[in-house]
Design an enzyme around this catalytic site. Structure first.
Site: not given
Ligand code: NAD
Length: 257
Positions: A141, A154
């Site tokens: 991130s 985080y």
């Molecule tokens: P999201 O919440 O849509 O997706 C995250 C997924 O991870 C969900 O489907 C959830 O069920 C799954 N998950 C959570 N805990 C879990 C576990 N213990 N075991 C298996 N699966 C699990 O969010 P996203 O934005 O798609 O996030 C994906 C990645 O991107 C994450 O690592 C997040 O930190 C990172 N990220 C997101 C953003 C943003 O702005 N959305 C920015 C930077 C980084």
């Protein structure tokens, strides 16, 4: 011809915003995809959307050793090996200043976001070696290279996975395993809406998102824009890229708009 014809990809967090976008893109480029997530209902829908000929799912908690071994084994059994892994599952946790952050919440975020990535590397890398190499992309991130107040767990977790990535890149090189991170700024998914809500920011006007003003490009990214960078790194296009931190952040890391 697809960029991933004949390849097999594991995608953790595969039912979420970024993971499911990557699943659709990777399948459209010819890959067989194993979506791994804790949310079975959402997994089922995503697999149905992509098509059962190209996608399958494994329900798993990525912080659990037995679940990790099981999703790796299931992928090898179903599709014959592993060429690409997107270690992407993550949680934002509850936002609080350090003095108010419950220890249990800190531990939980690190368990999913750091231990989950460690276990993924630990069990995916041997399977990839057997295949003669591969590519692993970890979702860090912009919070992996700088702080955000109220998000100590985080921020710590997203810095930590860069250390894991660099170690895995060094260790994996002799087996032709490349390892990189992608580092998104706010992307329009469930996670970002949760962060906005926890900060008491408005979430109703989708065309004018509250944190877009801190981004030089003045908008949130779309999950598909992150997936395209994952495809570059996961495919032969990224053949000389390993050990790298790849921003996909609308300019956030360059400075404030
Ligand atoms: P999201 O919440 O849509 O997706 C995250 C997924 O991870 C969900 O489907 C959830 O069920 C799954 N998950 C959570 N805990 C879990 C576990 N213990 N075991 C298996 N699966 C699990 O969010 P996203 O934005 O798609 O996030 C994906 C990645 O991107 C994450 O690592 C997040 O930190 C990172 N990220 C997101 C953003 C943003 O702005 N959305 C920015 C930077 C980084």
């Amino acid at each position: 011809m697809g960029k991933l014809d004949g390849k097999v990809a594991i995608i953790t967090g595969g039912a979420g915003g970024i993971g499911s976008a990557a699943g659709r893109l990777f399948a459209s480029e010819g890959a067989k995809v194993m979506l791994v997530d804790i949310d079975e209902e959402a997994l089922r829908k995503t697999v149905a959307d992509i098509g059962e000929d190209q996608a399958a799912y494994a329900t798993a908690d990525v912080s659990d050793t037995a679940d990790t071994q099981a999703y790796v084994d299931a992928t090898v059994q179903r599709f014959g090996g592993i060429d690409v892994a997107l270690l992407n599952a993550g949680i934002e946790g509850k936002l609080d200043k350090i003095a108010e952050m419950p220890e249990t919440m800190f531990d939980k975020v690190l368990a999913v976001n750091v231990r989950g990535v460690f276990l993924g590397l630990k069990y995916v890398m041997p399977a990839m070696s057997q295949r003669g190499g591969g590519s692993i992309v970890i979702t860090s991130s912009t919070a992996g290279i700088r702080a955000v107040g109220g998000m100590s767990a985080y921020v710590t977790s997203k810095h930590a996975v860069i250390g894991l990535m660099r170690t895995a890149a060094v260790e994996g090189a002799e087996n032709d395993i490349r390892v990189n991170t992608v580092n998104p700024s706010p992307i329009d998914t469930r996670m970002m809406t949760s962060i906005e809500e926890q900060r008491g920011l408005p979430t109703d006007d989708r065309s004018n998102r509250p944190m877009a003003k801190f981004t030089p490009l003045r908008r949130y990214g779309e999950p598909e824009e992150v997936a395209k960078l994952m495809l570059f790194l996961g495919s032969e296009d990224g053949s000389f890229c390993t050990g790298g931190v790849y921003m996909v952040d609308g300019g956030v890391s360059a400075g404030r708009a």
